[in-house]
Design a protein around this motif. Structure first.
Motif, mmCIF file in Angstrom:
data_model
loop_
_atom_site.group_PDB
_atom_site.id
_atom_site.type_symbol
_atom_site.label_atom_id
_atom_site.label_comp_id
_atom_site.label_asym_id
_atom_site.label_seq_id
_atom_site.Cartn_x
_atom_site.Cartn_y
_atom_site.Cartn_z
ATOM 1 N N ILE A 49 0.860 -1.189 0.000
ATOM 2 C CA ILE A 49 0.000 0.000 0.000
ATOM 3 C C ILE A 49 0.893 1.234 0.000
ATOM 4 C CG2 ILE A 49 -1.852 1.238 1.184
ATOM 5 C CD1 ILE A 49 -2.342 -1.306 2.848
ATOM 6 N N VAL A 50 0.561 2.186 -0.841
ATOM 7 C CA VAL A 50 1.192 3.508 -0.807
ATOM 8 C C VAL A 50 0.215 4.481 -0.145
ATOM 9 C CG1 VAL A 50 1.978 5.466 -2.185
ATOM 10 C CG2 VAL A 50 2.590 3.144 -2.867
ATOM 11 N N TRP A 51 0.665 5.121 0.915
ATOM 12 C CA TRP A 51 -0.119 6.186 1.540
ATOM 13 C C TRP A 51 0.382 7.497 0.951
ATOM 14 C CZ3 TRP A 51 -0.945 6.841 7.564
ATOM 15 C CH2 TRP A 51 -1.829 7.906 7.798
ATOM 16 N N PHE A 58 -5.042 5.740 -0.520
ATOM 17 C CA PHE A 58 -4.125 4.636 -0.285
ATOM 18 C C PHE A 58 -4.151 3.767 -1.530
ATOM 19 C CE2 PHE A 58 -5.454 6.225 3.767
ATOM 20 C CZ PHE A 58 -4.393 6.027 4.634
ATOM 21 N N ILE A 59 -3.038 3.715 -2.238
ATOM 22 C CA ILE A 59 -2.972 2.966 -3.489
ATOM 23 C C ILE A 59 -2.431 1.563 -3.213
ATOM 24 C CG2 ILE A 59 -1.899 2.843 -5.755
ATOM 25 C CD1 ILE A 59 -1.933 5.862 -5.874
ATOM 26 N N PHE A 60 -3.218 0.553 -3.557
ATOM 27 C CA PHE A 60 -2.842 -0.836 -3.350
ATOM 28 C C PHE A 60 -2.173 -1.378 -4.616
ATOM 29 C CE2 PHE A 60 -5.739 -0.026 -0.021
ATOM 30 C CZ PHE A 60 -5.658 -1.038 0.927
ATOM 31 N N PHE A 61 -1.126 -2.166 -4.442
ATOM 32 C CA PHE A 61 -0.420 -2.724 -5.598
ATOM 33 C C PHE A 61 0.006 -4.158 -5.296
ATOM 34 C CE2 PHE A 61 2.713 -0.656 -2.920
ATOM 35 C CZ PHE A 61 3.761 -1.578 -2.857
ATOM 36 N N GLY A 62 0.344 -4.880 -6.363
ATOM 37 C CA GLY A 62 0.793 -6.258 -6.203
ATOM 38 C C GLY A 62 -0.352 -7.248 -6.267
ATOM 39 N N ASP A 63 -0.203 -8.369 -5.555
ATOM 40 C CA ASP A 63 -1.146 -9.483 -5.593
ATOM 41 C C ASP A 63 -2.400 -9.171 -4.782
ATOM 42 O OD1 ASP A 63 -2.466 -11.882 -5.649
ATOM 43 O OD2 ASP A 63 -0.945 -13.005 -4.525
ATOM 44 N N ALA A 64 -3.521 -8.977 -5.475
ATOM 45 C CA ALA A 64 -4.786 -8.665 -4.787
ATOM 46 C C ALA A 64 -5.386 -9.873 -4.088
ATOM 47 C CB ALA A 64 -5.789 -8.094 -5.794
ATOM 48 N N GLU A 65 -4.883 -11.078 -4.401
ATOM 49 C CA GLU A 65 -5.407 -12.306 -3.790
ATOM 50 C C GLU A 65 -4.461 -12.858 -2.728
ATOM 51 O OE1 GLU A 65 -8.400 -13.394 -4.386
ATOM 52 O OE2 GLU A 65 -8.740 -11.800 -5.860
ATOM 53 N N ASN A 66 -3.628 -12.013 -2.183
ATOM 54 C CA ASN A 66 -2.690 -12.412 -1.135
ATOM 55 C C ASN A 66 -3.471 -12.605 0.170
ATOM 56 O OD1 ASN A 66 -0.712 -12.554 0.874
ATOM 57 N ND2 ASN A 66 0.609 -11.033 -0.103
ATOM 58 N N TRP A 92 -11.276 9.826 6.411
ATOM 59 C CA TRP A 92 -11.752 8.812 5.476
ATOM 60 C C TRP A 92 -10.597 7.989 4.944
ATOM 61 C CZ3 TRP A 92 -16.872 7.856 4.275
ATOM 62 C CH2 TRP A 92 -17.798 8.769 4.798
ATOM 63 N N PHE A 93 -10.836 6.707 4.792
ATOM 64 C CA PHE A 93 -9.876 5.816 4.149
ATOM 65 C C PHE A 93 -10.330 5.638 2.711
ATOM 66 C CE2 PHE A 93 -7.977 1.838 2.837
ATOM 67 C CZ PHE A 93 -6.734 1.843 3.457
ATOM 68 N N GLU A 94 -9.497 6.051 1.765
ATOM 69 C CA GLU A 94 -9.824 5.925 0.346
ATOM 70 C C GLU A 94 -8.898 4.889 -0.273
ATOM 71 O OE1 GLU A 94 -9.654 9.777 -1.444
ATOM 72 O OE2 GLU A 94 -11.440 10.495 -0.403
ATOM 73 N N ALA A 95 -9.464 3.766 -0.698
ATOM 74 C CA ALA A 95 -8.694 2.653 -1.258
ATOM 75 C C ALA A 95 -8.753 2.697 -2.778
ATOM 76 C CB ALA A 95 -9.254 1.329 -0.744
ATOM 77 N N GLY A 101 -8.237 -6.024 -10.418
ATOM 78 C CA GLY A 101 -8.436 -7.144 -9.511
ATOM 79 C C GLY A 101 -8.674 -6.732 -8.076
ATOM 80 N N TRP A 102 -8.283 -5.511 -7.742
ATOM 81 C CA TRP A 102 -8.469 -5.046 -6.371
ATOM 82 C C TRP A 102 -9.936 -4.761 -6.052
ATOM 83 C CZ3 TRP A 102 -5.529 -5.609 -2.391
ATOM 84 C CH2 TRP A 102 -4.153 -5.771 -2.567
ATOM 85 N N ASN A 103 -10.764 -4.477 -7.041
ATOM 86 C CA ASN A 103 -12.151 -4.106 -6.756
ATOM 87 C C ASN A 103 -12.887 -5.185 -5.977
ATOM 88 O OD1 ASN A 103 -11.528 -1.832 -8.184
ATOM 89 N ND2 ASN A 103 -12.791 -2.314 -9.962
ATOM 90 N N GLN A 104 -12.778 -6.423 -6.436
ATOM 91 C CA GLN A 104 -13.454 -7.525 -5.743
ATOM 92 C C GLN A 104 -12.867 -7.742 -4.351
ATOM 93 O OE1 GLN A 104 -13.168 -10.928 -8.345
ATOM 94 N NE2 GLN A 104 -14.820 -10.221 -9.682
ATOM 95 N N THR A 105 -11.564 -7.553 -4.228
ATOM 96 C CA THR A 105 -10.924 -7.708 -2.918
ATOM 97 C C THR A 105 -11.431 -6.664 -1.940
ATOM 98 O OG1 THR A 105 -8.935 -8.717 -3.854
ATOM 99 C CG2 THR A 105 -8.715 -7.656 -1.705
#
Length: 276
Positions: A49-51, A58-66, A92-95, A101-105
């Protein structure tokens, strides 16, 4: 477990970044723009995650199914992010997902929370697509100037502190902005009426931040400062990058009038950090 990296460890995440993904996250991981990075493993991260320094998400990267990372995520937000967010007034937490692939996660992991969502659009200029606005539409009393050291230290400009404060929402110092970023503003009678500057810089990609102050909106100033920014980018082998909410119709209109073409969209999710 989710652990924070030191700045000199960010490069271990570069291999996880999707080509053509969100430039803001890459800017932090490359070390050009400030921000914080959290990962599942210090030496061989799979997910992170990049804050953003601007607190814009918060930008998520890498394996969304980890699975271990996703199982630890809510506790990490409650125990680590909430106290840190409170210190800076973030409610607020903004993901934001680095790939779809992150949407479903997000929907699965945050299903117990009250979550909202929205769409973002990313625009780039294709070769030959830039449309320069006509200068005669701007009165001669309005001057478009580069945001350089002289302008940013000119105490005769009435609202300069406001602009500098907005730059410092993205950069740790004016010096850092001048070293890595670029920008332009429109000035009228010693007052800044509109500006465009680099919010994030990833390699030669400059993420544009454009704003016109309320009394001067609707007169095309944003288009002109953005055009000046774009022209310098094109002249110096830099890539202007426009990222805005789909519902921000004014921003969408300016981008498209300048010849930007939508490259992709992505979904953001948010929830209140005041929730238990």
């Amino acid at each position: 477990m989710i652990i924070e990296l030191n700045r000199n460890q960010f490069q271990t995440c570069l291999r996880l970044l999707q080509e053509g993904g969100l430039a803001e996250g890459r800017a932090v991981i490359e070390g050009t723009s400030p921000g914080r990075v959290f990962v599942d493993n210090l030496d061989q991260p799979k997910t992170g995650i990049v804050w953003l320094y601007s607190n814009d998400g918060f930008i998520f990267f890498g394996d969304a199914e980890n699975v271990p990372f996703n199982q630890a995520l809510n506790d990490f937000i409650n125990q680590t992010i909430k106290p840190e967010a409170k210190k800076v007034g973030l409610e607020w937490f903004e993901a934001l997902g680095y790939h779809p692939g992150w949407n479903q996660t997000f929907e699965r992991v945050f299903q117990h929370r009250t979550i909202g969502s929205w769409n973002q659009r990313v625009y780039l200029l294709e070769e030959g697509s830039f449309i320069e606005p006509k200068k005669e539409h701007i009165p001669e009393t309005f001057q478009c100037v580069k945001l350089n050291r002289d302008i940013l230290s000119n105490n005769k400009i009435k609202n300069l502190p406001q602009l500098k404060e907005e730059i410092l929402e993205f950069w740790p110092s004016i010096h850092s902005f001048l070293h890595h970023g670029l920008g332009y503003c429109m000035i009228y009678e010693h007052e800044i009426v509109s500006y465009c500057f680099s919010g994030y810089v990833a390699g030669n990609v400059h993420c544009m931040g454009v704003e016109t102050y309320k009394p001067y909106r609707g007169r095309g100033f944003a288009k002109h400062v953005a055009a000046a920014f774009i022209k310098e980018c094109l002249d110096s082998n830099k890539i202007p990058y426009w990222d805005c909410m789909e519902t921000n119709l004014a921003s969408v209109a300016v981008a498209e009038k300048l010849g930007f073409k939508q490259q992709f969209d992505y979904q953001g999710y948010d929830f209140s950090l005041k929730e238990q």
